[in-house]
Scaffold this active site. Structure first.
Site, PDB file in Angstrom:
ATOM      1  N   SER A 281    -128.075  16.993 -27.751  1.00  0.00           N
ATOM      2  CA  SER A 281    -127.490  15.737 -27.285  1.00  0.00           C
ATOM      3  C   SER A 281    -128.295  14.583 -27.866  1.00  0.00           C
ATOM      4  O   SER A 281    -129.480  14.453 -27.591  1.00  0.00           O
ATOM      5  CB  SER A 281    -127.498  15.666 -25.756  1.00  0.00           C
ATOM      6  OG  SER A 281    -127.045  14.406 -25.333  1.00  0.00           O
ATOM      7  N   LYS A 282    -127.628  13.766 -28.633  1.00  0.00           N
ATOM      8  CA  LYS A 282    -128.315  12.636 -29.254  1.00  0.00           C
ATOM      9  C   LYS A 282    -128.951  11.755 -28.176  1.00  0.00           C
ATOM     10  O   LYS A 282    -130.108  11.398 -28.246  1.00  0.00           O
ATOM     11  CB  LYS A 282    -127.299  11.842 -30.081  1.00  0.00           C
ATOM     12  CG  LYS A 282    -127.888  10.736 -30.907  1.00  0.00           C
ATOM     13  CD  LYS A 282    -126.831  10.160 -31.838  1.00  0.00           C
ATOM     14  CE  LYS A 282    -127.379   8.953 -32.563  1.00  0.00           C
ATOM     15  NZ  LYS A 282    -126.394   8.330 -33.451  1.00  0.00           N
ATOM     16  N   PHE A 284    -129.203  12.572 -24.885  1.00  0.00           N
ATOM     17  CA  PHE A 284    -129.712  13.410 -23.802  1.00  0.00           C
ATOM     18  C   PHE A 284    -129.301  12.851 -22.444  1.00  0.00           C
ATOM     19  O   PHE A 284    -130.035  12.934 -21.467  1.00  0.00           O
ATOM     20  CB  PHE A 284    -131.234  13.581 -23.878  1.00  0.00           C
ATOM     21  CG  PHE A 284    -131.669  14.987 -23.508  1.00  0.00           C
ATOM     22  CD1 PHE A 284    -131.467  16.045 -24.373  1.00  0.00           C
ATOM     23  CD2 PHE A 284    -132.271  15.261 -22.287  1.00  0.00           C
ATOM     24  CE1 PHE A 284    -131.837  17.342 -24.042  1.00  0.00           C
ATOM     25  CE2 PHE A 284    -132.659  16.556 -21.939  1.00  0.00           C
ATOM     26  CZ  PHE A 284    -132.437  17.598 -22.831  1.00  0.00           C
ATOM     27  N   THR A 286    -125.510  12.659 -21.875  1.00  0.00           N
ATOM     28  CA  THR A 286    -124.072  12.902 -21.757  1.00  0.00           C
ATOM     29  C   THR A 286    -123.809  13.778 -20.527  1.00  0.00           C
ATOM     30  O   THR A 286    -124.419  14.847 -20.368  1.00  0.00           O
ATOM     31  CB  THR A 286    -123.546  13.575 -23.039  1.00  0.00           C
ATOM     32  OG1 THR A 286    -123.839  12.698 -24.128  1.00  0.00           O
ATOM     33  CG2 THR A 286    -122.055  13.840 -22.990  1.00  0.00           C
ATOM     34  N   GLU A 288    -121.506  15.792 -19.317  1.00  0.00           N
ATOM     35  CA  GLU A 288    -121.107  17.204 -19.428  1.00  0.00           C
ATOM     36  C   GLU A 288    -122.285  18.064 -19.881  1.00  0.00           C
ATOM     37  O   GLU A 288    -122.569  19.124 -19.306  1.00  0.00           O
ATOM     38  CB  GLU A 288    -119.970  17.357 -20.450  1.00  0.00           C
ATOM     39  CG  GLU A 288    -118.656  16.742 -20.040  1.00  0.00           C
ATOM     40  CD  GLU A 288    -118.523  15.294 -20.502  1.00  0.00           C
ATOM     41  OE1 GLU A 288    -119.559  14.625 -20.744  1.00  0.00           O
ATOM     42  OE2 GLU A 288    -117.380  14.821 -20.600  1.00  0.00           O
ATOM     43  N   GLY A 348    -123.099  10.848 -34.195  1.00  0.00           N
ATOM     44  CA  GLY A 348    -122.887  12.157 -33.565  1.00  0.00           C
ATOM     45  C   GLY A 348    -121.944  13.045 -34.360  1.00  0.00           C
ATOM     46  O   GLY A 348    -122.238  14.196 -34.658  1.00  0.00           O
ATOM     47  N   ARG A 349    -120.794  12.505 -34.740  1.00  0.00           N
ATOM     48  CA  ARG A 349    -119.791  13.342 -35.427  1.00  0.00           C
ATOM     49  C   ARG A 349    -120.158  13.628 -36.876  1.00  0.00           C
ATOM     50  O   ARG A 349    -119.482  14.395 -37.554  1.00  0.00           O
ATOM     51  CB  ARG A 349    -118.410  12.693 -35.312  1.00  0.00           C
ATOM     52  CG  ARG A 349    -118.343  11.253 -35.780  1.00  0.00           C
ATOM     53  CD  ARG A 349    -117.037  10.599 -35.329  1.00  0.00           C
ATOM     54  NE  ARG A 349    -116.999   9.171 -35.611  1.00  0.00           N
ATOM     55  CZ  ARG A 349    -117.462   8.236 -34.801  1.00  0.00           C
ATOM     56  NH1 ARG A 349    -118.021   8.565 -33.662  1.00  0.00           N
ATOM     57  NH2 ARG A 349    -117.368   6.958 -35.129  1.00  0.00           N
ATOM     58  N   GLU A 435    -112.125   9.999 -34.019  1.00  0.00           N
ATOM     59  CA  GLU A 435    -113.103   9.160 -33.326  1.00  0.00           C
ATOM     60  C   GLU A 435    -113.577   8.045 -34.251  1.00  0.00           C
ATOM     61  O   GLU A 435    -114.001   6.987 -33.793  1.00  0.00           O
ATOM     62  CB  GLU A 435    -114.286  10.005 -32.822  1.00  0.00           C
ATOM     63  CG  GLU A 435    -115.137   9.265 -31.789  1.00  0.00           C
ATOM     64  CD  GLU A 435    -116.135  10.153 -31.055  1.00  0.00           C
ATOM     65  OE1 GLU A 435    -115.902  10.490 -29.896  1.00  0.00           O
ATOM     66  OE2 GLU A 435    -117.172  10.492 -31.663  1.00  0.00           O
ATOM     67  N   HIS A 466     -96.070  30.461 -37.725  1.00  0.00           N
ATOM     68  CA  HIS A 466     -95.281  31.054 -36.637  1.00  0.00           C
ATOM     69  C   HIS A 466     -95.385  30.222 -35.373  1.00  0.00           C
ATOM     70  O   HIS A 466     -95.154  30.715 -34.269  1.00  0.00           O
ATOM     71  CB  HIS A 466     -95.755  32.486 -36.385  1.00  0.00           C
ATOM     72  CG  HIS A 466     -95.507  33.358 -37.581  1.00  0.00           C
ATOM     73  ND1 HIS A 466     -94.332  34.022 -37.778  1.00  0.00           N
ATOM     74  CD2 HIS A 466     -96.271  33.596 -38.679  1.00  0.00           C
ATOM     75  CE1 HIS A 466     -94.386  34.667 -38.928  1.00  0.00           C
ATOM     76  NE2 HIS A 466     -95.540  34.426 -39.505  1.00  0.00           N
ATOM     77  N   LYS A 590    -115.182   7.365 -19.472  1.00  0.00           N
ATOM     78  CA  LYS A 590    -116.451   7.880 -18.927  1.00  0.00           C
ATOM     79  C   LYS A 590    -116.859   7.078 -17.700  1.00  0.00           C
ATOM     80  O   LYS A 590    -117.250   7.627 -16.667  1.00  0.00           O
ATOM     81  CB  LYS A 590    -117.574   7.739 -19.970  1.00  0.00           C
ATOM     82  CG  LYS A 590    -117.587   8.770 -21.066  1.00  0.00           C
ATOM     83  CD  LYS A 590    -118.880   8.610 -21.862  1.00  0.00           C
ATOM     84  CE  LYS A 590    -118.789   9.253 -23.229  1.00  0.00           C
ATOM     85  NZ  LYS A 590    -119.914   8.933 -24.095  1.00  0.00           N
TER      86      LYS A 590
HETATM   87  O1  LIG Z   1    -124.866  13.845 -28.493  1.00  0.00           O
HETATM   88  P1  LIG Z   1    -124.468  13.159 -27.231  1.00  0.00           P
HETATM   89  O2  LIG Z   1    -125.262  11.915 -27.004  1.00  0.00           O
HETATM   90  O3  LIG Z   1    -124.554  14.091 -26.072  1.00  0.00           O
HETATM   91  O4  LIG Z   1    -122.966  12.687 -27.378  1.00  0.00           O
HETATM   92  C1  LIG Z   1    -121.936  13.613 -27.534  1.00  0.00           C
HETATM   93  C2  LIG Z   1    -120.677  13.013 -28.087  1.00  0.00           C
HETATM   94  O5  LIG Z   1    -120.143  12.030 -27.228  1.00  0.00           O
HETATM   95  C3  LIG Z   1    -119.530  10.990 -27.988  1.00  0.00           C
HETATM   96  O6  LIG Z   1    -120.286   9.841 -27.882  1.00  0.00           O
HETATM   97  C4  LIG Z   1    -118.209  10.602 -27.476  1.00  0.00           C
HETATM   98  O7  LIG Z   1    -117.344  11.654 -27.283  1.00  0.00           O
HETATM   99  C5  LIG Z   1    -119.539  11.530 -29.406  1.00  0.00           C
HETATM  100  O8  LIG Z   1    -119.503  10.545 -30.364  1.00  0.00           O
HETATM  101  C6  LIG Z   1    -120.800  12.304 -29.402  1.00  0.00           C
HETATM  102  O9  LIG Z   1    -120.874  13.156 -30.489  1.00  0.00           O
END
Ligand SMILES: O=P(O)(O)OC[C@H]1O[C@](O)(CO)[C@@H](O)[C@@H]1O
Length: 635
Positions: A281-282, A284, A286, A288, A348-349, A435, A466, A590
């Site tokens: 997590s960039k 740390f 997020t 989820e 991130g992407r 994104e 198919h 979010k």
């Molecule tokens: O690496 P993180 O900070 O957990 O973020 C996860 C992802 O959430 C987002 O910010 C939004 O979905 C993405 O751009 C990113 O890759």
């Protein structure tokens, strides 16, 4: 932060929301630095070439001579609409055939003119050299630097904002200095060396779990850009002989969804004592990812904690992190030496080639294999930054994307790999592209006069045939990219004459023509189709596609494909004049979910009724919460 003002280092640091009159801080050095703010913020609708392309598009809508059925029979035209990139003296080919796109040579020239008019070349150069082209977040966009090999001459580039020695940190508005270039690259290689050392030690059994067992299951927790890319590469490598051999006896899984079912399915048959968790997590932070990380930590503790094994040791030995936020990793209990960093200038992407992809994939396949993957991506970086536009495959693909969506009005695109190993490629590129380019304002904050971004979806052929191909053939017009390979990762011939791979590839060659040519009423009459059925069996054709034929899907080629599609997305953003590198669109949902979460907690713990929502959301929430109460009552 310097308050978004000039950094006097010759880099663009102006956030898009500043009004146009703030022009004094425009870059002053290098090619792209000659651009004024007005030039930097140009969008395709600002230049006369846009009108010329609109006129060309109108004739494609009305002139039957421009139906693909006719265009594709012109061999000279078709021969001109190809581009080839070769390595290893031609033994490795990446061949693009875009003759089934609704274009002529003249249209392509108009598209190249459009690119020139919006300063595409300077924009690409600004990206290459580390200008802060993600202007709303004041960040550079330099995932290409992650792929530069040792010894690469980086002196002409800038270096990141966070200084010469630190590995982490925010951009804070500072630009780069040329002299810092090689230091930046050294930092990239230093992290790679750390990944190589660590992954070798885990793979060899030198680093083990708390009980002394070897760590051979890897679970990577992360979502979006911190998951999809690594997952696609993992899938792509699983059947590659070299990578598969390196992965023998190990498993790598990805846990992304906050749905507890994902946790259950990911962990249900794993032995915690043999499992190493990578939290990617960039930020740390997020929601989820952090809930999944805490859930997995409990799963480890429940199984491994005992009188002699402390919880802190379990986290230290079984959990590592990939992040730009080392402080939060430490707070979580992850050892400092087990945090693998990356930088603000890696979105991130676009982070597959940073520690986000390298850590889990090196553990599973070895760092040696991953170096080959980086080499493939670097190969396309060089092609993208240096090849002339008319030979430049990501540039051509990006321009075709703009043509199809903005001028011809086809807002959806299908990505159709004829390779099971690319099963997760469409999902990854869906995020990279949607994104990045799903925006509604230009760089200067003014509204776009057209929709940007395309809806991207895809499945491996022949499975898609198919499923949704019916709609592609007789329903909507969806420009498609077909990707195929001359060699299979797993060659097998049940019948001597036609290998199984030939069977697959027969479809790869047939489908684009079926889409382009279609089938006319006259054809059906000649075939003797009964009258009541004829209209149902007409295929209008004229459905555009590109075919990408590559030699083989090995580790190098997977890196090439990744970079190809990353750069294609950037090209489209540069032409549209948008910032492809921020993602404010994901924030609103979010924030609203956070409010719902708070209210669900209050309702469950203290019986507080939900408030502040509209009637629909209120009744849905009440239904949900009352169901919980009902279940408790029944128990
Ligand atoms: O690496 P993180 O900070 O957990 O973020 C996860 C992802 O959430 C987002 O910010 C939004 O979905 C993405 O751009 C990113 O890759």
């Amino acid at each position: 932060n310097n308050g978004n003002s000039s950094n006097n280092k010759g880099f663009i640091s102006r956030p898009a929301f500043l009004p146009k009159e703030h022009t004094k801080d425009i870059p002053k050095t290098g090619d792209f630095d000659r651009m004024s703010y007005a030039q930097w913020t140009l969008k395709c609708t600002d230049v006369p070439q846009f009108d010329a392309l609109e006129a060309a598009a109108a004739s494609f809508r009305t002139d039957d001579k421009l139906h693909l059925r006719n265009l594709c029979n012109d061999s000279a035209r078709c021969a001109g609409l190809t581009a080839v990139h070769m390595n290893e003296g031609g033994r490795r080919r990446l061949h693009l055939d875009y003759s089934r796109q609704q274009v002529t040579g003249e249209v392509m020239e108009l598209l190249y003119d459009l690119a020139d008019a919006v300063n595409f070349h300077d924009r690409r150069e600004a990206m290459r050299r580390g200008a802060l082209i993600n202007s709303t977040e004041e960040r550079a966009v330099m995932h290409h630097v992650l792929r530069m090999p040792r010894g690469y001459d980086f002196s002409i580039y800038g270096t990141p904002i966070n200084g010469s020695s630190a590995h982490y940190g925010r951009a804070a508005g500072r630009g780069f200095q040329k002299s810092e270039g090689n230091v930046l690259l050294q930092n990239v290689h230093r992290v790679q060396e750390k990944i190589e050392r660590f992954s070798n030690k885990v793979r060899s059994g030198e680093i083990r779990g708390v009980t002394g067992k070897r760590l051979k299951n890897f679970v990577c927790i992360g979502i979006g850009g911190s998951q999809l890319g690594a997952e696609f590469v993992h899938e792509a490598f699983r059947a590659d002989p070299r990578a598969a051999k390196a992965a023998q006896g190990r498993t790598l899984r990805f846990l992304a969804n906050v749905d507890p079912v994902d946790f259950y399915l990911t962990t249900k048959d794993l032995d915690p004592a043999e499992t190493l968790i990578i939290v990617a997590s960039k930020t740390f932070s997020t929601a989820e990812t952090m809930l999944n990380a805490r859930t997995v930590r409990k799963w480890l503790d429940d199984s491994l904690a005992s009188i002699s094994i402390k919880q802190a040791d379990i986290t230290a030995k079984h959990m590592i992190a990939v992040s730009s936020n080392p402080d939060l990793c430490k707070k979580f209990g992850i050892l400092e030496q087990n945090v693998f960093g990356f930088w603000d200038w890696v979105g991130g992407r676009f982070s597959v080639c940073s520690a986000v992809g390298l850590v889990p994939l090196s553990l599973q396949f070895s760092f040696e294999v991953m170096e080959e993957f980086l080499a493939g991506a670097h190969d396309i970086d060089e092609h993208f930054f240096n090849a002339p536009p008319r030979d430049n495959i990501p540039v051509i693909l990006g321009l075709l994307g703009v043509w199809n969506s903005t001028f011809l009005g086809y807002g959806t695109r299908a990505l159709l790999p004829y390779a099971q190993a690319l099963r997760r490629f469409p999902a990854h590129i869906q995020q990279v592209d949607m994104e990045s380019n799903g925006k509604s304002v230009a760089l200067d904050g003014t509204p776009l006069l057209h929709e940007s971004g395309e809806i991207l979806f895809g499945e491996p052929g022949t499975n898609g045939q198919h499923s949704f191909y019916q709609c592609l053939h007789q329903g909507r017009v969806v420009p498609a990219d077909f990707i195929g390979f001359m060699e299979s990762q797993q060659p097998f011939a049940l019948e001597k004459e036609v290998a199984n791979h030939d069977e697959l590839m027969s479809n790869f060659f047939a489908q684009p023509d079926a889409l382009a040519y279609g089938k006319t009423l006259v054809d059906l009459i000649q075939e003797g189709v009964p009258a009541p059925l004829r209209q149902h069996m007409v295929f209008a054709g004229n459905r555009p596609s590109s075919s990408i034929l590559m030699t083989k899907l090995d580790v190098f080629a997977v890196g090439q494909l990744l970079a190809l599609y990353e750069h294609r997305t950037a090209v489209q953003g540069f032409i549209w004049g948008i910032n492809s590198f921020d993602q404010f669109g994901v924030e609103l949902g979010k924030v609203m979910a956070k409010n719902v979460r708070t209210q669900i907690t209050a309702a469950r713990l203290r019986g507080v009724s939900v408030q502040g929502f509209n009637g629909s959301t209120t009744s849905l929430l009440e239904l949900y919460l009352n169901h919980g109460k009902m279940m408790e009552h029944e128990e």
